[in-house]
Design an enzyme around this catalytic site. Sequence first.
Site: not given
Ligand code: NAD
Length: 477
Positions: A108
């Site tokens: 990561k």
């Molecule tokens: P992203 O940046 O696209 O979206 C995150 C969202 O959460 C944003 O809309 C943001 O405004 C919101 N956010 C941030 N802080 C917040 C808070 N305190 N309260 C409420 N909303 C809040 O990120 P993502 O890619 O969707 O990732 C989200 C989670 O999923 C992370 O934990 C990431 O590690 C996990 N994840 C992502 C992927 C992927 O393919 N993108 C894969 C596996 C896991």
Amino acid sequence: MNAPFTQPSFRDSVDRMFTQAASLMDLAPGLEEKIRVCNSTYVVRFGVRLRGEIHTFTGYRSVHSEHHEPVKGGIRYSLGVNQDEVEALAALMSYKCALVELPFGGSKGGLTVDPRAWEPNELEQITRRFTYELSRRRLISPSQNVPAPDMGTGEREMAWMADAYKRLHPEDINARASVTGKPLRLGGIAGRVEATGRGVQYALREVFRTPEVLERAGLSGSLEGQRVVVQGLGNVGFHAAKFLSTEDGAKIIAVAERDGAVMNPDGLNIADLQSHMHATGGVKDFPGASFEADSVKALELDCDILIPAAMEGVIHAGNADRIHARLVVEAANGPITAEGDEILRQRGTVILPDLYANAGGVTVSYFEWVKNLQQISFGRLERRQEEARHALLVEELERLSAHTGLGWTLSEGFKQKYLRGADELELVRSGLDDTMRTAFQQMATVQAEDSRVPDLRTAAYIVAIRRIATSYGALGL
Ligand code: NAD
């Protein structure tokens, strides 16, 4: 007033969950420690001249386990990025890849940066410089370490990284496979953007096909009409909420975002809410919904399914006893701390653990990596041949029907569906669905067969640790 509490670090939480599972296993002496620890973490500080002065950024790339190479894991852009977080996420990647049977070790990375504070051309400069730093240490490479998107990064950043890598290694014919999550026209794969949210949907469908787990969660019937609360309407949360509401009939009764939470007991229109967020920068004032400025309160709403899809540590010792949902799907990584997990377990809440629930992203990244290495898209060779063979069968059935005077006719709907060969998107979704179903059944079986296994998370860790232990065994450790 609530008693004050201190949260364990993200890494502590992951380690505690790992240790609980390992204690139920019969691992060779020292192997538990070997699997648990993070192999290495590289920290880099580099300067980029922006807006007339030099700004220094701190980046990380952590490699948790190299029992398979390349190692795989996202790159996060956030001001909260730190070594503890990156190491916890790298460990989760090892367990996740093992659970869904991908030939990767876990890694990561992250950059301590607020992506919203910089213009796209500035972010591009920062990203290219970070890629250079990673490349110098072989921390980005198709055969050794393959980054992907995570919080704060997406297709755009992956395109910059892939291009920067290609410029540094013009002789590498596999350069495109150095990064996944790229745009389609730059070697990406159909269905990668939606993959993690799509995987959440497939995971939930499998829960609703598995009566004993559904019953444990106190739910029944189908996904239709289930009341869902989602935290975070980014890549993962948006796609999960959109698919669950538009394809399975679930009601998204609340969405919690940075600026607050919006609620509507009849269900929110997720596409409209996303457009509103793009236009206004937040969820506030979304027409037809009530608003709560204290966003985390939405996690405590009375609902059937809670999907934290934003960040880690949001359900903890301080609020776990106020979570009403009977089923929590960890779409984010680490949204429940080890203490929160313990409280929810005692309350009988069923949790789909992160290493399973959000594995859709890395699964489709695996498909993209394979596509890049084989230098051809999935289905390109067989699609028309498949169509021709299906057409042959349909024509023969119609001929036989006419010949025997039976007068059977195949419905147009059937013919259209049957005659069409699968395109890349359909193949990707099929592979993802199969992966999510298989892993779920493996976890459920481990839990059903051993009464000491208290929950699906422990079962998921056991499946993953077993596979990593076998790989280390084959390596002579
Ligand atoms: P992203 O940046 O696209 O979206 C995150 C969202 O959460 C944003 O809309 C943001 O405004 C919101 N956010 C941030 N802080 C917040 C808070 N305190 N309260 C409420 N909303 C809040 O990120 P993502 O890619 O969707 O990732 C989200 C989670 O999923 C992370 O934990 C990431 O590690 C996990 N994840 C992502 C992927 C992927 O393919 N993108 C894969 C596996 C896991």
